[in-house]
Enzyme design. Structure first.
Site, short mmCIF file in Angstrom:
data_model
loop_
_atom_site.label_atom_id
_atom_site.label_comp_id
_atom_site.label_asym_id
_atom_site.label_seq_id
_atom_site.Cartn_x
_atom_site.Cartn_y
_atom_site.Cartn_z
N LYS A 42 12.62 -16.27 -8.06
CA LYS A 42 12.50 -15.22 -9.08
C LYS A 42 11.52 -15.65 -10.16
O LYS A 42 10.66 -14.88 -10.58
CB LYS A 42 13.86 -14.92 -9.75
CG LYS A 42 14.90 -14.17 -8.97
CD LYS A 42 14.53 -12.78 -8.57
CE LYS A 42 13.75 -12.79 -7.32
NZ LYS A 42 14.04 -12.23 -6.15
N LYS A 44 6.07 -5.05 -2.75
CA LYS A 44 7.52 -4.92 -2.56
C LYS A 44 7.91 -5.11 -1.11
O LYS A 44 8.89 -5.76 -0.80
CB LYS A 44 7.97 -3.55 -3.06
CG LYS A 44 9.46 -3.31 -2.94
CD LYS A 44 10.25 -4.21 -3.87
CE LYS A 44 11.73 -3.99 -3.76
NZ LYS A 44 12.47 -5.13 -4.36
N ASN A 104 -2.42 2.73 5.62
CA ASN A 104 -1.62 1.51 5.42
C ASN A 104 -1.55 0.81 6.76
O ASN A 104 -1.41 1.48 7.79
CB ASN A 104 -0.18 1.85 5.02
CG ASN A 104 -0.07 2.38 3.62
OD1 ASN A 104 -1.05 2.39 2.89
ND2 ASN A 104 1.11 2.83 3.25
N GLY A 105 -1.57 -0.50 6.76
CA GLY A 105 -1.46 -1.24 8.01
C GLY A 105 -2.72 -2.02 8.29
O GLY A 105 -3.57 -2.19 7.40
N TRP A 159 -2.97 -2.66 -1.49
CA TRP A 159 -2.70 -4.10 -1.56
C TRP A 159 -3.65 -4.71 -0.52
O TRP A 159 -3.50 -4.48 0.67
CB TRP A 159 -1.24 -4.37 -1.19
CG TRP A 159 -0.79 -5.78 -1.40
CD1 TRP A 159 -0.30 -6.33 -2.56
CD2 TRP A 159 -0.74 -6.84 -0.42
NE1 TRP A 159 0.03 -7.65 -2.36
CE2 TRP A 159 -0.23 -7.99 -1.07
CE3 TRP A 159 -1.09 -6.93 0.92
CZ2 TRP A 159 -0.04 -9.20 -0.41
CZ3 TRP A 159 -0.91 -8.14 1.58
CH2 TRP A 159 -0.39 -9.26 0.91
N GLU A 190 7.87 -15.77 -8.84
CA GLU A 190 7.33 -14.44 -8.51
C GLU A 190 6.84 -13.71 -9.76
O GLU A 190 5.78 -13.09 -9.73
CB GLU A 190 8.42 -13.57 -7.88
CG GLU A 190 8.65 -13.81 -6.42
CD GLU A 190 9.72 -12.88 -5.86
OE1 GLU A 190 9.51 -12.33 -4.78
OE2 GLU A 190 10.79 -12.71 -6.49
N ARG A 219 4.18 -0.75 -4.56
CA ARG A 219 3.83 -1.13 -3.19
C ARG A 219 2.48 -1.83 -3.10
O ARG A 219 2.15 -2.41 -2.08
CB ARG A 219 3.77 0.11 -2.29
CG ARG A 219 4.93 1.06 -2.42
CD ARG A 219 6.02 0.76 -1.49
NE ARG A 219 5.62 0.42 -0.16
CZ ARG A 219 6.27 0.79 0.92
NH1 ARG A 219 7.30 1.57 0.80
NH2 ARG A 219 5.91 0.39 2.10
N HIS A 226 16.05 -38.28 -4.20
CA HIS A 226 15.22 -38.60 -3.04
C HIS A 226 13.79 -38.09 -3.20
O HIS A 226 13.17 -37.65 -2.24
CB HIS A 226 15.85 -38.03 -1.76
CG HIS A 226 17.22 -38.54 -1.52
ND1 HIS A 226 17.50 -39.87 -1.29
CD2 HIS A 226 18.42 -37.91 -1.53
CE1 HIS A 226 18.80 -40.04 -1.12
NE2 HIS A 226 19.39 -38.86 -1.28
N CYS A 283 0.84 -1.19 0.00
CA CYS A 283 0.00 0.00 0.00
C CYS A 283 0.88 1.25 0.00
O CYS A 283 1.95 1.26 0.58
CB CYS A 283 -0.95 0.09 1.19
SG CYS A 283 -2.10 -1.26 1.30
N GLU A 300 16.78 -19.16 -4.82
CA GLU A 300 16.51 -17.78 -5.25
C GLU A 300 16.12 -17.76 -6.73
O GLU A 300 15.21 -17.02 -7.13
CB GLU A 300 17.75 -16.91 -4.98
CG GLU A 300 17.66 -15.47 -5.43
CD GLU A 300 16.52 -14.66 -4.80
OE1 GLU A 300 15.87 -15.15 -3.87
OE2 GLU A 300 16.28 -13.54 -5.28
C1 G6P Z 1 8.30 -9.42 -0.06
C2 G6P Z 1 8.86 -9.27 -1.47
C3 G6P Z 1 10.10 -10.13 -1.64
C4 G6P Z 1 11.12 -9.78 -0.57
C5 G6P Z 1 10.54 -9.94 0.83
C6 G6P Z 1 11.47 -9.41 1.90
O1 G6P Z 1 7.76 -10.67 0.10
O2 G6P Z 1 7.88 -9.62 -2.43
O3 G6P Z 1 10.67 -9.90 -2.92
O4 G6P Z 1 12.25 -10.60 -0.71
O5 G6P Z 1 9.33 -9.19 0.93
O6 G6P Z 1 11.63 -8.03 1.74
P1 G6P Z 1 12.67 -7.16 2.51
O7 G6P Z 1 12.36 -5.75 2.15
O8 G6P Z 1 12.49 -7.42 3.98
O9 G6P Z 1 14.04 -7.57 2.06
#
Ligand code: G6P
Length: 615
Positions: free
Chosen positions: A492, A610, A100-101, A74, A495, A27, A511, A2, A488
Site C-alpha cells: 500500500k 486498477k 484496449n489490449g 495506460w 503504491e 484505469r 537474517h 485503459c 500488504e
Molecule cells: C493491479 C493493481 C493492484 C491489484 C492487482 C490485482 O496490479 O494495481 O492493486 O492488487 O492488479 O488486481 P485484481 O483485480 O486481479 O484483484
C-alpha cells in the site's frame, strides 16, 4: 487498464464521453482523447496527461456531434506522447478507433501495411488495427453498416492478441462498432441512445441495462437499435443484465479520495461478504456458488490459491487461515508464474483464482491453464460480470461494490473474509465441532463493529503518518497470518506514496534486514496479543537496540508495547484468524495519510492501473 467510452444517440456525445472518461480515469491516465462525428465530418482531440488536460483543450477547441468514441490510456506499446494517444485514424483519416489490449503481431502487420503504402503517425499497435479496418472498409464497394461491421470482422481475423475496441467512420455516421477479445466491453442500452464502455461504471449514470459482450463478439450500435454477431460471422446469443449498483456508488461522496471512502466502507463490505453465508444452525458457512457437495469438499486434500498484487497477499493470508481452521495444506502461486509453471494438480486439489476486477490478464491465464489441464477451477471475484467470474467453474463473489481507488482496500478484507468462510466450511466437514463452528460464526458476526471501531483510530493514525511521511524507507513486520498483512502494508505504502517499503516475517529481521535499521528507517510491527507476542517483542527490542523508530499495532489493553515503541496503535481484540482483517486497516490508513501528506495522487498513483489486462 485503459478505458473506452462510446456514445451514439440524440444528445451531445461529448459530455457523456468526458463524464465516462473521468469515471474510468483510474484505469489509465497517461493520455486521453475523443473522436466525434458531426454528420460526415470527424473531429479528434487528444491530450497527454490527465483528463483535465483534454477538458482544457476541448474548451479552447470545442467539438459537437451525437456520435463519439473516447479513450484513457495506460501505455503499453509506444511512449506517453500525443501521437500515441487514442483515438487513432486509418490511412484515409475517415475512420477512428480506440483500443484496449495488445496486438501481438502488430509489427508484422505494420510492415505489410507499409509495403502497401500505409504511413503511420504513432508507434502503437492500435494504429495498425485502425489501418487494417480502414483498408478493409475501403475495399468494399458499399458504404453502409454491414460493410463497416464486415471490415472490423476482416481486420480482427488477422490479429493475434487481445482487444476491446470501438470504431466509427465518417462515411457511415449513424453507427458505432465495438468488439472484444480478452479486454472487457459492455453495451449500455438507453432510450434512443446506446453506449459502449470497457467498464460499466462509465455509463451507469445513463443506463443500468447492459449486455456484457463475450470474446469474439462484435456489436453494431445505432441510436435506436443494436446487433450482436461474432468475428466468424455468425449470430450471437446475448442476455440483458441489470447493473446492481447505482451511479452514486461510483462517486466519492464526502471523501476527498476514493481510497479513503473505500477504507471507510469496510464495515459494510465485510458484512456483505458474509451476508447469507453463515448458518448458525449448522454452525458452518454456506458457499453455494462453489457448486460442490460436502462429499466433494471432503475429498479435497490440497488447495492452491492464485492471484496478483493484493489478491496474492490475500492468498498468502488464506494459507494460514485455511490451514489453521481446516488443516488442509494450502499452496499460493503468483498467477503470473502459475501460467508458465507446470504445477502438479492432483484430482483432489482445489484451485482458486482471486481477483477483484476479474480481468487481470495473469490471473485469467492461471484460470485457463488450470482448466486446460481439465481441472475444475474456482474464482473469488468482486466484479460480477467479469471474464474470470464468467469463465470459472464456480466460486464466491465478494459483493464489495465498485472499488475505484487503484490501491485495493475493501476488496482485500472481503477476500480475507471469504477465505475464512472457506476455512470454516472445510473445517466443519472435518474436525471442527458444532460448538467450535458456532464460536467462529459469533466471532465473525462481530467483525463489522470491530472494523468500525478500528477505523475510528483514523485521527491518531493521521498524526503518526505526518510524523513519518518523510522517511525514505519503511519496514513492515508480522508473524504467521500477519506476515502477509505486513506485505500488504508495504505494498500500500509503495503504491501510493512511492516510499520504498518491504514486508518480512518479524524473525527474518536478523537474517539480513537488520542491516537496514537506522534512526531514519521506521519499522512497523504487527504485534497483537497472540501466541507469538513475546517473540515479536524480542524483535522490536532488536530494532530499538539499533535506534530504529518503531510503530506497533497491538491489541487494546496492551501496556507492554508503549514502553518500548515510539508509537502504538491499539486495535480491538479478535481471535487470531480474524486479527489480520483488523490489522490491515491501520496500514491502509497509514499509507493513505502518508501519501496525502506528501501530496501524491492517492487514487491514481503513477505507472499503475486498477486492473492490468496485459501480461
Ligand atoms: C493491479 C493493481 C493492484 C491489484 C492487482 C490485482 O496490479 O494495481 O492493486 O492488487 O492488479 O488486481 P485484481 O483485480 O486481479 O484483484
Amino acid at each position: 487498464m485503459c478505458g473506452i467510452v462510446g456514445y451514439i444517440g440524440r444528445s451531445e456525445a461529448l459530455p457523456v464521453l468526458m463524464d465516462g472518461l473521468r469515471r474510468l480515469e483510474y484505469r489509465g491516465y497517461d493520455s486521453s482523447g475523443v473522436a466525434i462525428l458531426n454528420g460526415g465530418s470527424l473531429a479528434v482531440r487528444k491530450a497527454v496527461g490527465r483528463i483535465a488536460n483534454l477538458a482544457e483543450l476541448i474548451q479552447s477547441e470545442p467539438v459537437h456531434g451525437q456520435v463519439g468514441i473516447s479513450h484513457t490510456r495506460w501505455a503499453t506499446h509506444g511512449g506517453v506522447t500525443h501521437e500515441n494517444a487514442h483515438p487513432h485514424l486509418d490511412q484515409s483519416g475517415h475512420l477512428s478507433l480506440v483500443h484496449n489490449g495488445v496486438i501481438e503481431n502488430y509489427q508484422k502487420l505494420r510492415e505489410q501495411l507499409t509495403e502497401r503504402s500505409h504511413v503511420f503517425q504513432s508507434q502503437t499497435d492500435t494504429e495498425v488495427l485502425a489501418h487494417l479496418v480502414g483498408e478493409a472498409f475501403d475495399r468494399s464497394e458499399r458504404r453502409d453498416k454491414a460493410a463497416l461491421v464486415e471490415a472490423v470482422r476482416e481486420a480482427l481475423r488477422q490479429v493475434i492478441g487481445t482487444y476491446g475496441i470501438a470504431v466509427l467512420h465518417a462515411d457511415v455516421p449513424g453507427i458505432l462498432v465495438g468488439a472484444r477479445r480478452g479486454s472487457p466491453l459492455v453495451l449500455g442500452i438507453g432510450k434512443n441512445e446506446h453506449f459502449l464502455a470497457s467498464d460499466v461504471s462509465a455509463i451507469v449514470a445513463h443506463t443500468r441495462d447492459v449486455v456484457y459482450l463475450n470474446d469474439y463478439e462484435i456489436v453494431a450500435i445505432q441510436d435506436d437499435r443494436f446487433e450482436i454477431s461474432t468475428v466468424s460471422g455468425s449470430g450471437a446469443d446475448f442476455q440483458i443484465s441489470k447493473v446492481e449498483f447505482s451511479a452514486e456508488a461510483v462517486d466519492k461522496g464526502r471523501f476527498p479520495h476514493y481510497m479513503l471512502k473505500e477504507i471507510y466502507e469496510q464495515p459494510n463490505s465485510v458484512r456483505d461478504a458474509m451476508r447469507g453465508r453463515l448458518s448458525a444452525e449448522e454452525a458452518t458457512a454456506k458457499l453455494g456458488g462453489l457448486e460442490m457437495t460436502n462429499a466433494d469438499l471432503r475429498s479435497v486434500d490440497r488447495i492452491v490459491l492464485s492471484g496478483c498484487g493484493t489478491a496474492f497477499h490475500a492468498a498468502l493470508a488464506g494459507e494460514y487461515l485455511i490451514e489453521s481452521l481446516a488443516h488442509i495444506p494450502v499452496e499460493c502461486e503468483f498467477a503470473s508464474e502459475f501460467r508458465y509453471r507446470n504445477l502438479p494438480l492432483d484430482r483432489d486439489t482445489l484451485v482458486f483464482v482471486i481477483s477483484q476486477s476479474g480481468e487481470t490478464a495473469d490471473t485469467l491465464a492461471a484460470l485457463r491453464e488450470s482448466q486446460r489441464k481439465g481441472h475444475r477451477t474456482l474464482g473469488i471475484c468482486n466484479n460480477v460480470a467479469s471474464t474470470i467470474a464468467r469463465e470459472s467453474d464456480g466460486g464466491v463473489y465478494m459483493h464489495a461494490g465498485p472499488e475505484i481507488g487503484v490501491a485495493a482496500t475493501k476488496s482485500f478484507t472481503s477476500q480475507l473474509v471469504i477465505l475464512t468462510l472457506l476455512g470454516l466450511l472445510l473445517g466443519r466437514i472435518r474436525h471442527l465441532s458444532h460448538a467450535e463452528g458456532r464460536t467462529i460464526i459469533s466471532e465473525m458476526e462481530k467483525l463489522p463493529d470491530l472494523i468500525a471501531r478500528t477505523i475510528e483510530l483514523d485521527k491518531q493514525i493521521e498524526k503518526i503518518a505526518k510524523k513519518y511521511a518523510r522517511a525514505e524507507n519503511f519496514l513492515f513486520m508480522g508473524r504467521q497470518a500477519n506476515y502477509p498483512i505486513a506485505l500488504e502494508g508495504a505494498l500500500k505504502l509503495k503504491e501510493i506514496s512511492y516510499i520504498s517499503a518491504s514486508g518480512y516475517p518479524s524473525a527474518e529481521l536478523k537474517h539480513g534486514v537488520i542491516a537496514l535499521i537506522n534512526e531514519e528507517t521506521p519499522s512497523l510491527f504487527i504485534a497483537p496479543q497472540d501466541a507469538v507476542f513475546d517473540q515479536n517483542v524480542s524483535n522490536i527490542e532488536e530494532v530499538k537496540a539499533r535506534k530504529g523508530p518503531v510503530i506497533a499495532i497491538g491489541t487494546e489493553g496492551d501496556t507492554a508495547l508503549a514502553k518500548i515503541c515510539d508509537d502504538v496503535i491499539l486495535i480491538p481484540h479478535a481471535p487470531d484468524y480474524l486479527t489480520p482483517i483488523l490489522a490491515v486497516l491501520p496500514l491502509q490508513l497509514l499509507a493513505y495519510h502518508i501519501a496525502a501528506t506528501l501530496g501524491c495522487d492517492v487514487d491514481k498513483p503513477r505507472n499503475l492501473a486498477k486492473s492490468v489486462t496485459v501480461e
